[in-house]
Design a protein around this motif. Sequence first.
Motif, short mmCIF file in Angstrom:
data_model
loop_
_atom_site.label_atom_id
_atom_site.label_comp_id
_atom_site.label_asym_id
_atom_site.label_seq_id
_atom_site.Cartn_x
_atom_site.Cartn_y
_atom_site.Cartn_z
N ASN A 164 0.68 -1.33 0.17
CA ASN A 164 0.02 0.05 0.14
C ASN A 164 0.90 1.38 -0.02
O ASN A 164 0.41 2.14 -0.59
CB ASN A 164 -0.91 0.13 1.24
CG ASN A 164 -2.12 1.08 1.15
OD1 ASN A 164 -2.31 1.42 0.18
ND2 ASN A 164 -2.67 1.07 2.17
N SER B 227 2.05 1.98 -3.54
CA SER B 227 1.18 2.37 -4.58
C SER B 227 0.81 3.86 -4.19
O SER B 227 0.27 4.56 -4.99
CB SER B 227 -0.08 1.48 -4.23
OG SER B 227 -0.74 1.61 -2.89
N GLN B 228 0.93 4.28 -2.97
CA GLN B 228 0.86 5.78 -2.69
C GLN B 228 1.82 6.73 -2.82
O GLN B 228 1.72 7.77 -2.57
CB GLN B 228 0.21 5.81 -1.17
CG GLN B 228 -0.97 5.15 -0.97
CD GLN B 228 -1.92 5.58 0.30
OE1 GLN B 228 -1.76 6.80 0.69
NE2 GLN B 228 -2.45 4.73 1.06
N ASN C 272 3.09 7.53 -5.61
CA ASN C 272 2.86 8.45 -6.86
C ASN C 272 4.23 8.83 -7.57
O ASN C 272 4.47 9.98 -7.85
CB ASN C 272 2.10 9.61 -6.68
CG ASN C 272 0.58 9.15 -6.16
OD1 ASN C 272 0.31 7.97 -6.62
ND2 ASN C 272 0.05 9.76 -5.16
N ASN D 214 -0.50 7.79 5.63
CA ASN D 214 -0.76 9.11 5.85
C ASN D 214 -1.98 9.66 6.62
O ASN D 214 -2.62 10.68 6.27
CB ASN D 214 -0.90 9.58 4.19
CG ASN D 214 0.46 9.21 3.34
OD1 ASN D 214 1.46 9.75 4.08
ND2 ASN D 214 0.36 8.83 2.14
#
Length: 276
Positions: free
Chosen positions: A77, A80-81, A83, A127
């Motif tokens: 995860n 994937s975050q 960016n 986050n």
Amino acid sequence: MKKILFISMLLSFSIISACSDKEETPKVPSKPQEEQKTNEPNKSQEAHQSHENQQEPTKANKGNTVASLTQTSVLKNIKSQLNTNLPITLPKGLPISDGTFLTATTKSEVNQVEILFFESNKYLPINDPKLKNSKTATVIARLVVKQYKNAKEANEQIAFMNFSQNGGQEVDLGYNIKGYQDAGAGSLWTGWNEGRWAIETHTRTDNPEAGVKLAKQAVQFLETHMLPIPKQNGFARLDVYKSGSLIVWQDENLVYTLDSIKEPLKALEITTAFYH
């Protein structure tokens, strides 16, 4: 004659009474066969239960499996975050305390990403704003990956050195590895090389034994754990006082930096988790 007849009748009555009493005396029954069997252990059942107990995984194994699956999903995860288009490698896992959860905050720029890894007592998403509160979670480590124009510029960021050529007082660190000590400004460093890695421990001159002890512990740990293979070099500084541990390595034009790790051996453990 009447007397004889009366005596005969009396004797007959006594005999009949005696026979009647004998027949009415109850016998003590023995235990039925089926009841006796129920009190005996069922060996077949015991063997089946024993087999089931052997097949059932222990609670510790179940916990380790769940923790591993949880960290795998969290790290996936995190990636994937980010960016980012940078070809970044993340560790396979991080050492966290029992009963805690792994989470993180991420920052992404054009040529750099930053990940701050946390452990928390409750599950928190990546986050999550609550991570800004230091009471909610504890920082495990910070990872910064920066891209440079080329491999040469990236290599200039690595403080690699060949300790045997720099000189210094030799010290035996075990496993046929020699360390070299150098002192200055109240600090004492014990450095050695393993492959393309330059590794050193830092202590103060008034506590020299601590630096050698940490160096020996690091050497022993690396006998059974692999650091990531740098392209071209890597550098690790392990601080006895848990304040300045720093690990940096190069992967072509990318430079990985790990810091904010209190325990120096934990810093090594996290770094070896990048080995794939």
